[in-house]
Design a protein around this motif. Sequence first.
Motif, mmCIF file in Angstrom:
data_model
loop_
_atom_site.group_PDB
_atom_site.id
_atom_site.type_symbol
_atom_site.label_atom_id
_atom_site.label_comp_id
_atom_site.label_asym_id
_atom_site.label_seq_id
_atom_site.Cartn_x
_atom_site.Cartn_y
_atom_site.Cartn_z
ATOM 1 N N ARG A 119 -1.418 -29.187 -30.860
ATOM 2 C CA ARG A 119 -2.271 -30.151 -30.150
ATOM 3 C C ARG A 119 -3.733 -30.006 -30.576
ATOM 4 N N GLU A 120 -4.206 -28.763 -30.705
ATOM 5 C CA GLU A 120 -5.589 -28.544 -31.138
ATOM 6 C C GLU A 120 -5.804 -29.027 -32.572
ATOM 7 N N ALA A 121 -4.804 -28.803 -33.440
ATOM 8 C CA ALA A 121 -4.926 -29.251 -34.830
ATOM 9 C C ALA A 121 -4.964 -30.779 -34.907
ATOM 10 N N ASN A 122 -4.182 -31.442 -34.059
ATOM 11 C CA ASN A 122 -4.206 -32.912 -34.020
ATOM 12 C C ASN A 122 -5.567 -33.429 -33.563
ATOM 13 N N THR A 123 -6.128 -32.778 -32.544
ATOM 14 C CA THR A 123 -7.450 -33.185 -32.055
ATOM 15 C C THR A 123 -8.508 -32.981 -33.131
ATOM 16 N N LEU A 124 -8.389 -31.857 -33.841
ATOM 17 C CA LEU A 124 -9.316 -31.581 -34.941
ATOM 18 C C LEU A 124 -9.255 -32.700 -35.988
ATOM 19 N N GLY A 125 -8.050 -33.151 -36.299
ATOM 20 C CA GLY A 125 -7.893 -34.222 -37.273
ATOM 21 C C GLY A 125 -8.468 -35.541 -36.781
ATOM 22 N N SER A 126 -8.281 -35.822 -35.485
ATOM 23 C CA SER A 126 -8.792 -37.101 -34.946
ATOM 24 C C SER A 126 -10.312 -37.138 -34.910
ATOM 25 N N LYS A 127 -10.958 -35.963 -34.852
ATOM 26 C CA LYS A 127 -12.424 -35.901 -34.827
ATOM 27 C C LYS A 127 -13.021 -35.695 -36.222
ATOM 28 N N SER A 128 -12.183 -35.645 -37.208
ATOM 29 C CA SER A 128 -12.647 -35.367 -38.568
ATOM 30 C C SER A 128 -13.628 -36.433 -39.046
ATOM 31 N N ALA A 129 -14.711 -35.968 -39.684
ATOM 32 C CA ALA A 129 -15.740 -36.898 -40.174
ATOM 33 C C ALA A 129 -15.834 -36.898 -41.688
ATOM 34 N N ASP A 130 -15.065 -36.065 -42.366
ATOM 35 C CA ASP A 130 -15.069 -36.110 -43.837
ATOM 36 C C ASP A 130 -13.720 -35.633 -44.372
ATOM 37 N N ARG A 131 -13.556 -35.750 -45.659
ATOM 38 C CA ARG A 131 -12.275 -35.487 -46.292
ATOM 39 C C ARG A 131 -11.860 -34.022 -46.155
ATOM 40 N N GLU A 132 -12.798 -33.112 -46.295
ATOM 41 C CA GLU A 132 -12.468 -31.681 -46.247
ATOM 42 C C GLU A 132 -11.985 -31.256 -44.858
ATOM 43 N N MET A 133 -12.602 -31.776 -43.805
ATOM 44 C CA MET A 133 -12.150 -31.456 -42.452
ATOM 45 C C MET A 133 -10.762 -32.037 -42.189
ATOM 46 N N THR A 134 -10.503 -33.224 -42.736
ATOM 47 C CA THR A 134 -9.164 -33.814 -42.615
ATOM 48 C C THR A 134 -8.135 -32.940 -43.308
ATOM 49 N N GLN A 135 -8.480 -32.423 -44.490
ATOM 50 C CA GLN A 135 -7.561 -31.560 -45.223
ATOM 51 C C GLN A 135 -7.309 -30.251 -44.469
ATOM 52 N N ILE A 136 -8.342 -29.715 -43.830
ATOM 53 C CA ILE A 136 -8.176 -28.495 -43.026
ATOM 54 C C ILE A 136 -7.201 -28.758 -41.886
ATOM 55 N N SER A 137 -7.340 -29.906 -41.235
ATOM 56 C CA SER A 137 -6.438 -30.265 -40.134
ATOM 57 C C SER A 137 -4.996 -30.372 -40.630
ATOM 58 N N ILE A 138 -4.799 -30.993 -41.785
ATOM 59 C CA ILE A 138 -3.450 -31.139 -42.346
ATOM 60 C C ILE A 138 -2.862 -29.772 -42.673
ATOM 61 N N ASP A 139 -3.661 -28.913 -43.303
ATOM 62 C CA ASP A 139 -3.189 -27.559 -43.659
ATOM 63 C C ASP A 139 -2.825 -26.765 -42.406
ATOM 64 N N LEU A 140 -3.605 -26.925 -41.359
ATOM 65 C CA LEU A 140 -3.302 -26.242 -40.096
ATOM 66 C C LEU A 140 -1.952 -26.690 -39.550
ATOM 67 N N LYS A 141 -1.721 -27.993 -39.539
ATOM 68 C CA LYS A 141 -0.463 -28.511 -38.987
ATOM 69 C C LYS A 141 0.742 -28.075 -39.821
ATOM 70 N N VAL A 142 0.562 -27.978 -41.137
ATOM 71 C CA VAL A 142 1.658 -27.503 -41.993
ATOM 72 C C VAL A 142 2.002 -26.055 -41.653
ATOM 73 N N LEU A 143 0.987 -25.205 -41.521
ATOM 74 C CA LEU A 143 1.218 -23.797 -41.203
ATOM 75 C C LEU A 143 1.840 -23.634 -39.810
ATOM 76 N N ILE A 144 1.354 -24.405 -38.854
ATOM 77 C CA ILE A 144 1.888 -24.325 -37.486
ATOM 78 C C ILE A 144 3.344 -24.763 -37.451
ATOM 79 N N GLU A 145 3.689 -25.803 -38.210
ATOM 80 C CA GLU A 145 5.080 -26.262 -38.264
ATOM 81 C C GLU A 145 5.969 -25.204 -38.918
ATOM 82 N N GLN A 146 5.476 -24.541 -39.944
ATOM 83 C CA GLN A 146 6.239 -23.459 -40.567
ATOM 84 C C GLN A 146 6.501 -22.345 -39.560
ATOM 85 N N MET A 147 5.493 -22.007 -38.769
ATOM 86 C CA MET A 147 5.660 -20.983 -37.740
ATOM 87 C C MET A 147 6.654 -21.436 -36.676
ATOM 88 N N ARG A 148 6.545 -22.694 -36.265
ATOM 89 C CA ARG A 148 7.429 -23.204 -35.217
ATOM 90 C C ARG A 148 8.895 -23.124 -35.640
#
Length: 287
Positions: free
Chosen positions: A251-280
């Motif tokens: 949920r926090e990673a999704n919020t981070l992505g929705s507030k993203s203001a540039d490409r690098e922050m969007t990529q960080i959000s995507i990488d976070l969600k990938v890692l969290i899904e791997q853990m899940r």
Amino acid sequence: MIRSMTAFADGEINLDNLTILCELRSVNHRYSDVSVKLPERLRFVESDVRHLIAGKLKRGKIECTLSYKKQPGSQSLTIHTETLEKLLTATAEIEKRMNNPQGFSALDVLMFPGVQQEAETDKEQLQKKITHLLNDTLNKMLDTRAREGAQLASLLMDRCEKIAQLVQLANSRMPEVLNNLRTKLISRVNELVAEPNFDRLEQELVLIAQKLDVTEELDRLQTHIAEVLRALNQPEPIGRRLDFLMQEMNREANTLGSKSADREMTQISIDLKVLIEQMREQIQNIE
């Protein structure tokens, strides 16, 4: 110590002329689901078997199979004479009423239920042997679960470290993101307005910065990471707790992505969600 829910263990033990076999299989499951398969001769121990398994395995779909076989050289047959006499009497009576009776062999008679009589085994002694066998097999399964759990813990800690690095990167990136946004807006306003109101512009920039602020989300991600690492060292089952933490982190990673203001922050959000899904996915197999 965490334990996996996927494991297999087996064992056997001898009693008189019998060899008793036990097989345990377990896979991941949301709750504890124990099923017991055993022959009629061992049916009297089912309640004790369920209680023993439930006491040691707190979660998972567990299948316990108990069986027995006669040892080589002990295949002697005992005839239940009373049943045999009743069967022959009934057969003779039926044949009298048949127009064309067909003969049958001794093997046919032996196949009739109850004609062959197995030697009685002391139930108390049998129960003790089965309990000892089941305990040994359960301990083997616990060892297997613990070994696989240690590997899962290593994978989760590695993912936590990578998530922590991404959170740190996002924290360090945010001042630059806001500064770039400020520069871009001022440049755009200067292009469109001859005499811009910079006080009003600064107020608007403050409002935009508040909307884009992800400090709270990043702080919560750090807190969740610390809680995951703490939980990995707990002796009790933690699978459900970790599953809940993954939901919160996602949920926090999704919020981070929705507030993203540039490409690098969007990529960080995507990488976070990938890692969290791997853990899940790994956590689904933790007791």
